[in-house]
Design an enzyme around this catalytic site. Structure first.
Site, PDB file in Angstrom:
ATOM      1  N   GLU A   1       0.799  -1.269  -0.180  1.00  0.00           N
ATOM      2  CA  GLU A   1       0.118   0.026   0.019  1.00  0.00           C
ATOM      3  C   GLU A   1       0.903   1.382  -0.059  1.00  0.00           C
ATOM      4  O   GLU A   1       0.597   2.219  -0.656  1.00  0.00           O
ATOM      5  CB  GLU A   1      -0.918   0.020   1.154  1.00  0.00           C
ATOM      6  CG  GLU A   1      -2.010  -1.020   1.065  1.00  0.00           C
ATOM      7  CD  GLU A   1      -3.045  -1.239   2.154  1.00  0.00           C
ATOM      8  OE1 GLU A   1      -2.175  -1.812   3.190  1.00  0.00           O
ATOM      9  OE2 GLU A   1      -4.086  -1.146   2.339  1.00  0.00           O
TER      10      GLU A   1
ATOM     11  N   GLU B   1      -3.515  -9.479   3.830  1.00  0.00           N
ATOM     12  CA  GLU B   1      -4.134  -9.457   5.142  1.00  0.00           C
ATOM     13  C   GLU B   1      -5.232 -10.167   5.409  1.00  0.00           C
ATOM     14  O   GLU B   1      -5.501 -10.562   6.536  1.00  0.00           O
ATOM     15  CB  GLU B   1      -4.987  -7.783   4.851  1.00  0.00           C
ATOM     16  CG  GLU B   1      -3.870  -6.681   4.915  1.00  0.00           C
ATOM     17  CD  GLU B   1      -3.324  -6.350   3.731  1.00  0.00           C
ATOM     18  OE1 GLU B   1      -3.148  -6.949   2.795  1.00  0.00           O
ATOM     19  OE2 GLU B   1      -2.783  -4.957   3.948  1.00  0.00           O
TER      20      GLU B   1
HETATM   21  C1  HXC Z   1       5.760  -7.588  12.400  1.00  0.00           C
HETATM   22  C2  HXC Z   1       7.188  -8.822  11.105  1.00  0.00           C
HETATM   23  C3  HXC Z   1       6.474  -8.666   9.917  1.00  0.00           C
HETATM   24  C4  HXC Z   1       5.183  -7.814  10.044  1.00  0.00           C
HETATM   25  C5  HXC Z   1       8.119  -9.913   9.195  1.00  0.00           C
HETATM   26  N1  HXC Z   1       8.365  -9.664  10.587  1.00  0.00           N
HETATM   27  N2  HXC Z   1       7.093  -9.317   8.834  1.00  0.00           N
HETATM   28  N3  HXC Z   1       7.024  -8.363  12.296  1.00  0.00           N
HETATM   29  N4  HXC Z   1       4.991  -7.489  11.381  1.00  0.00           N
HETATM   30  N5  HXC Z   1       4.461  -7.539   9.015  1.00  0.00           N
HETATM   31  C6  HXC Z   1       9.240 -10.134  11.373  1.00  0.00           C
HETATM   32  C7  HXC Z   1       9.420 -11.483  11.854  1.00  0.00           C
HETATM   33  O1  HXC Z   1       8.188 -11.715  12.758  1.00  0.00           O
HETATM   34  C8  HXC Z   1      10.472 -11.923  11.940  1.00  0.00           C
HETATM   35  O2  HXC Z   1      11.071 -11.460  13.447  1.00  0.00           O
HETATM   36  C9  HXC Z   1      11.480 -11.074  10.999  1.00  0.00           C
HETATM   37  O3  HXC Z   1      10.774 -10.008  10.554  1.00  0.00           O
HETATM   38  C10 HXC Z   1      11.919 -11.880   9.831  1.00  0.00           C
HETATM   39  O4  HXC Z   1      10.755 -12.463   9.494  1.00  0.00           O
HETATM   40  P1  HXC Z   1      10.624 -14.075   8.866  1.00  0.00           P
HETATM   41  O5  HXC Z   1       9.021 -14.289   8.914  1.00  0.00           O
HETATM   42  O6  HXC Z   1      11.379 -14.838   9.883  1.00  0.00           O
HETATM   43  O7  HXC Z   1      11.314 -14.199   7.503  1.00  0.00           O
HETATM   44  P2  HXC Z   1      10.869 -15.316   6.470  1.00  0.00           P
HETATM   45  O8  HXC Z   1      10.877 -16.574   6.897  1.00  0.00           O
HETATM   46  O9  HXC Z   1      11.936 -14.768   5.355  1.00  0.00           O
HETATM   47  O10 HXC Z   1       9.397 -14.759   5.874  1.00  0.00           O
HETATM   48  C11 HXC Z   1       9.288 -13.499   5.269  1.00  0.00           C
HETATM   49  C12 HXC Z   1       7.844 -13.013   5.294  1.00  0.00           C
HETATM   50  C13 HXC Z   1       7.230 -13.351   6.322  1.00  0.00           C
HETATM   51  C14 HXC Z   1       7.335 -14.004   4.069  1.00  0.00           C
HETATM   52  C15 HXC Z   1       7.634 -11.657   4.323  1.00  0.00           C
HETATM   53  O11 HXC Z   1       7.766 -12.574   7.286  1.00  0.00           O
HETATM   54  C16 HXC Z   1       5.924 -12.730   6.660  1.00  0.00           C
HETATM   55  O12 HXC Z   1       4.782 -13.478   5.977  1.00  0.00           O
HETATM   56  N6  HXC Z   1       5.621 -11.583   7.240  1.00  0.00           N
HETATM   57  C17 HXC Z   1       4.154 -10.920   7.478  1.00  0.00           C
HETATM   58  C18 HXC Z   1       3.565 -10.313   5.880  1.00  0.00           C
HETATM   59  C19 HXC Z   1       2.269  -9.858   6.020  1.00  0.00           C
HETATM   60  O13 HXC Z   1       1.384 -10.541   6.441  1.00  0.00           O
HETATM   61  N7  HXC Z   1       2.147  -8.512   5.962  1.00  0.00           N
HETATM   62  C20 HXC Z   1       1.006  -7.948   6.064  1.00  0.00           C
HETATM   63  C21 HXC Z   1       0.815  -7.313   7.632  1.00  0.00           C
HETATM   64  S1  HXC Z   1      -0.689  -6.713   7.774  1.00  0.00           S
HETATM   65  P3  HXC Z   1      11.709 -12.281  14.492  1.00  0.00           P
HETATM   66  O14 HXC Z   1      11.666 -11.594  15.698  1.00  0.00           O
HETATM   67  O15 HXC Z   1      10.781 -13.749  14.425  1.00  0.00           O
HETATM   68  O16 HXC Z   1      13.030 -12.744  13.911  1.00  0.00           O
HETATM   69  C22 HXC Z   1      -0.895  -5.161   7.154  1.00  0.00           C
HETATM   70  C23 HXC Z   1      -1.910  -4.399   7.181  1.00  0.00           C
HETATM   71  C24 HXC Z   1      -1.832  -2.756   7.062  1.00  0.00           C
HETATM   72  O17 HXC Z   1       0.195  -4.928   6.729  1.00  0.00           O
HETATM   73  C25 HXC Z   1      -3.107  -1.774   7.021  1.00  0.00           C
HETATM   74  C26 HXC Z   1      -3.493  -1.767   8.607  1.00  0.00           C
HETATM   75  C27 HXC Z   1      -4.523  -0.887   8.846  1.00  0.00           C
END
Ligand code: HXC
Length: 262
Positions: A116, A136
């Protein structure tokens, strides 16, 4: 000039600012501190009369921005969640509707709020290793930082719904195919290409850049007759600038124009 917050680093060289989101240990996920610093940085860019173009990228080689911070969002109540969406929408609107041209240099994951953020920029280019998506739905929420509105306007309703309803990540190549990004380059070429684009745009007259953004952004929401009238008004406004006189005179005199950004 370089200004370093902990979470946002900006470096300005002449008319171009490079803004780096710097939380690589969390794949540059946007928590409150990062969002506040991003807001401060975007406000400063908009207020700086020298800056014409800003490039937004993520620190490290894995992520542009992996989304809003899920740990921060998880405990929110409905009112706080709504408020956080409104505040970040306002920040992203500053990027879309401001006078600076913003280029998203997508160097890795651009997911959820990260996608976004890129959508709010004027131009998106991506490394071939980047992955984009609106996951999401996998968290029991919907995009809340403008994604349900900007994505269908950019790629069409059907493809946008498919991305949001499946939550699937797509490659940079697929993103280019559907018009979500304008260009895909090798990862090591991303920043050189972003800087090249920024320099090309920064060499253009400032008022024309601003009016192009205004005409597209505002005209898009109007019916065609009003939009054409609006375009004609802005076209007329160009003739109040020194750069219009100079640009056309330079063409007629077969020389390069000397822009005054006025
Ligand atoms: C918090 C996050 C994060 C996130 C990654 N991390 N994405 N922390 N919020 N969105 C953190 C992980 O917890 C981890 O921390 C570190 O970053 C590395 O991520 P990994 O998962 O270990 O890496 P990997 O296995 O390479 O996977 C990468 C990934 C995955 C596929 C991108 O991290 C993932 O799916 N992230 C979430 C993506 C997501 O769903 N985004 C949308 C969020 S909702 P630690 O401490 O464990 O090392 C959103 C809504 C916005 O954005 C609008 C709201 C109104």
């Amino acid at each position: 000039m370089a200004i370093s917050g902990t979470r946002i680093i900006t470096e300005t060289f002449e008319a171009v600012t490079l803004l780096t989101i710097n939380r690589p240990e969390a794949l540059n996920a946007l928590d409150q501190q990062t969002l506040q610093q991003l807001n401060t940085a975007v406000t400063a860019i908009e207020a700086d009369p020298r800056v014409k173009v800003a490039i937004i990228t993520g620190a490290g080689d894995k992520a542009f921005v992996a989304g809003g911070d899920i740990g921060v969002m998880q405990p929110l109540d409905p009112i706080a969640a709504r408020q956080s969406a409104v505040e970040t929408q306002q920040l992203l609107n500053k990027i879309e509707y401001g006078s600076t041209v913003f280029i998203a240099a997508i160097n890795g994951y651009a997911l959820g709020g990260g996608c976004e953020l890129a959508l709010a920029c004027d131009i998106r280019i991506a490394a071939n290793s980047a992955q984009l998506g609106q996951p999401e739905v996998n968290l029991g929420i919907i995009p809340g930082w403008g994604g349900t509105q900007r994505l269908p306007r950019l790629v069409g309703v059907s493809v946008a719904k498919q991305l949001m309803l499946t939550g699937e990540r797509i490659s940079a190549a697929k993103a280019a195919e559907i018009g979500l990004v304008g260009e895909v380059v090798n990862a090591d070429e991303l920043m050189p290409r972003a800087r090249e684009l920024a320099q090309t745009i920064a060499a253009k007259p400032k008022v024309a850049l601003q009016l192009i953004k205004e005409a597209v952004n505002n005209g898009f929401e109007m019916d065609m007759n009003r939009a054409f009238a609006y375009e004609a008004d802005l076209f007329g406004l160009c003739f109040a600038t020194a750069d219009q006189k100079e640009g056309m005179l330079a063409f007629l005199e077969k020389r390069r124009p000397n822009w005054r950004d006025a």
